[in-house]
Design a protein around this motif. Structure first.
Motif, short mmCIF file in Angstrom:
data_model
loop_
_atom_site.label_atom_id
_atom_site.label_comp_id
_atom_site.label_asym_id
_atom_site.label_seq_id
_atom_site.Cartn_x
_atom_site.Cartn_y
_atom_site.Cartn_z
N PHE A 1 -13.77 -3.76 20.48
CA PHE A 1 -13.19 -2.52 19.93
C PHE A 1 -13.91 -1.28 20.44
O PHE A 1 -13.57 -0.17 20.08
CB PHE A 1 -13.30 -2.56 18.40
CG PHE A 1 -14.66 -3.07 17.97
CD1 PHE A 1 -15.74 -2.23 17.99
CD2 PHE A 1 -14.84 -4.40 17.62
CE1 PHE A 1 -17.00 -2.70 17.65
CE2 PHE A 1 -16.10 -4.87 17.27
CZ PHE A 1 -17.18 -4.02 17.29
N SER B 1 -28.93 1.27 14.19
CA SER B 1 -27.80 0.35 14.04
C SER B 1 -27.83 -0.71 15.12
O SER B 1 -27.99 -0.41 16.30
CB SER B 1 -26.50 1.16 14.13
OG SER B 1 -25.39 0.31 14.01
N SER C 1 -24.11 -4.07 12.33
CA SER C 1 -22.67 -4.07 12.60
C SER C 1 -22.14 -5.48 12.41
O SER C 1 -22.41 -6.37 13.21
CB SER C 1 -22.40 -3.61 14.03
OG SER C 1 -22.76 -2.26 14.17
N HIS D 1 -18.58 -6.38 11.00
CA HIS D 1 -17.20 -6.26 11.50
C HIS D 1 -16.29 -7.46 11.30
O HIS D 1 -15.10 -7.40 11.61
CB HIS D 1 -17.18 -5.85 12.97
CG HIS D 1 -17.94 -4.60 13.27
ND1 HIS D 1 -18.04 -3.56 12.37
CD2 HIS D 1 -18.66 -4.22 14.36
CE1 HIS D 1 -18.78 -2.60 12.90
NE2 HIS D 1 -19.17 -2.98 14.10
N GLU E 1 -22.21 -2.44 8.53
CA GLU E 1 -21.04 -1.69 8.98
C GLU E 1 -19.88 -2.66 9.20
O GLU E 1 -20.08 -3.76 9.72
CB GLU E 1 -21.33 -0.96 10.29
CG GLU E 1 -22.31 0.17 10.13
CD GLU E 1 -23.00 0.47 11.44
OE1 GLU E 1 -22.56 1.38 12.14
OE2 GLU E 1 -23.97 -0.22 11.77
N ASN F 1 -11.47 3.65 15.26
CA ASN F 1 -10.96 4.67 16.17
C ASN F 1 -10.30 3.93 17.31
O ASN F 1 -10.99 3.33 18.12
CB ASN F 1 -12.11 5.49 16.76
CG ASN F 1 -12.63 6.49 15.77
OD1 ASN F 1 -11.89 7.26 15.20
ND2 ASN F 1 -13.93 6.46 15.56
#
Ligand code: SAH
Length: 346
Positions: free
Chosen positions: A118, A194, A217, A219, A259, A293
């Motif tokens: 992504f 991160s 992260s 996800h 995240e 995004n």
């Protein structure tokens, strides 16, 4: 070739200046000119004798980085900088003016090798690591701009291009420079790092025990999906990553942030939320939900507002602390490596 003094620690500069047989206090004086008063030439250092300035000038230079492009959002809350270093490598840094202060998002590598599906930053692979001086330069550069309005960088998030824990030593040294009293004097508590989950490095970070915030992260809530989205999951799987996060929180006493990008129909169903609750329950953790995004290279879509809210509510109803990330800079391509990738394609 002249040696660049920008990016040296006080100890390093003191050591360097012994080559010119200068007394120790000179290093303190010079470093404060560079980092606190923003001098980029020795001529500006008016409390040094002319001959000393000449001597410094003959041997050294002060080089930070070059501004290639700058984009300001209409509401003036976000500014995106495309910065270039000596060898022509470019990175992005984003300034976000929150109501609680100025936050800057910085990069640690030129490109990225992690291959997350992504993410725009990784599409062209990794070019090289940034040096500690270059990482520090991103913060310093933006801070100098803010100083013109009597403002400063109040917090730093290391969520720009690259995987910070794959550039561990340079990262730690850059943090030291951002933090140092003779430099920007920013509390470690105002810094967030991160990572996509480089497990051994998470343990190494816990051992150093800097009071920074660790963000992981995640996800995806299961190995099958996470491996599809994030190839690094084949090296360190979700169980190992979440265990490392839990151990980090336990040993440092500091809450870890997970995240979680929300991608419509990919990882945003009720079942995904339930799986996420199961793997994180009992941890000292926050969950930060990030509506994706969309980038050109794939056709991932952002879930509807309702779906995002439902996902968030479900987590909170089951004892997790989840929030939806406030968005900055989507309209100016400030998201995740987009300015650099557009620049490279031009
Ligand atoms: N490599 C580190 C830091 C850089 S990415 C990491 O993986 O954490 C910083 C954050 O931006 C990560 O959570 C990353 O997953 C997220 N991100 C990347 N691409 C994105 C996109 N298209 N939309 C929203 N967030 C994205």
């Amino acid at each position: 070739m002249k040696k660049n003094l920008f990016g040296l620690t006080l100890d390093e500069l003191t050591n360097e200046l012994t080559n010119l047989k200068l007394p120790k206090f000179r290093a303190k004086q010079i470093i404060s000119w560079i980092y606190q008063r923003g001098a980029n030439s020795f001529d500006q250092m008016t409390d040094l004798s002319k001959s000393l300035r000449q001597q410094l000038n003959d041997n050294y230079e002060i080089k930070i980085c070059k501004l290639i492009d700058r984009l300001d959002s209409k509401d003036r809350l976000t500014t995106k900088f495309l910065l270039e270093f000596d060898d022509g490598a470019t990175v992005e840094s984003v300034l976000m003016r929150h109501d609680y202060g100025n936050s800057i998002c910085i990069s640690t590598q030129v490109g990225c090798a992690m291959g997350c599906k992504f993410c725009a930053s990784t599409q062209k692979g990794l070019e090289r690591n940034l040096t500690s001086a270059e990482i520090f330069a991103e913060v310093f550069f933006v801070n100098e701009i803010l100083k013109q309005n009597s403002e400063r960088v109040d917090s730093v998030v290391i969520m720009g291009i690259g995987e910070p824990l794959m550039n561990f030593d340079n990262l730690i040294k850059a943090l030291e420079l951002i933090h140092a009293e003779y430099s920007l004097n920013l509390s470690y508590r105002k810094i967030t790092v991160s990572t996509c989950g480089i497990v051994p490095k998470i343990y190494q970070l816990a051992e150093i025990d800097l009071p920074i915030t660790l963000s992981i992260s995640l996800h995806a809530p299961n190995n099958e999906l996470r491996s599809l989205l994030m190839p690094i999951n084949n090296n360190f799987n979700i169980n190992e990553v979440v265990k490392a996060g839990g151990d980090y929180a336990k040993s440092t006493g500091r809450r870890v942030t997970y995240e979680y990008i929300l991608i419509s129909e990919v990882n945003d169903t009720t079942e995904h939320a339930r799986q996420l609750i199961k793997i994180l329950s009992g941890q000292l953790a926050n969950v930060n939900l990030i509506p994706i995004n969309p980038i050109e290279e794939n056709n991932f879509k952002r879930p509807t507002k309702d779906r995002i809210k439902n996902f968030c509510d479900l987590l909170n109803a089951h004892g997790l602390t989840a929030t939806i990330r406030k968005e900055f800079g989507v309209k100016i391509n400030a998201a995740c490596g987009q300015l650099r990738s557009n620049y490279l394609s031009r």
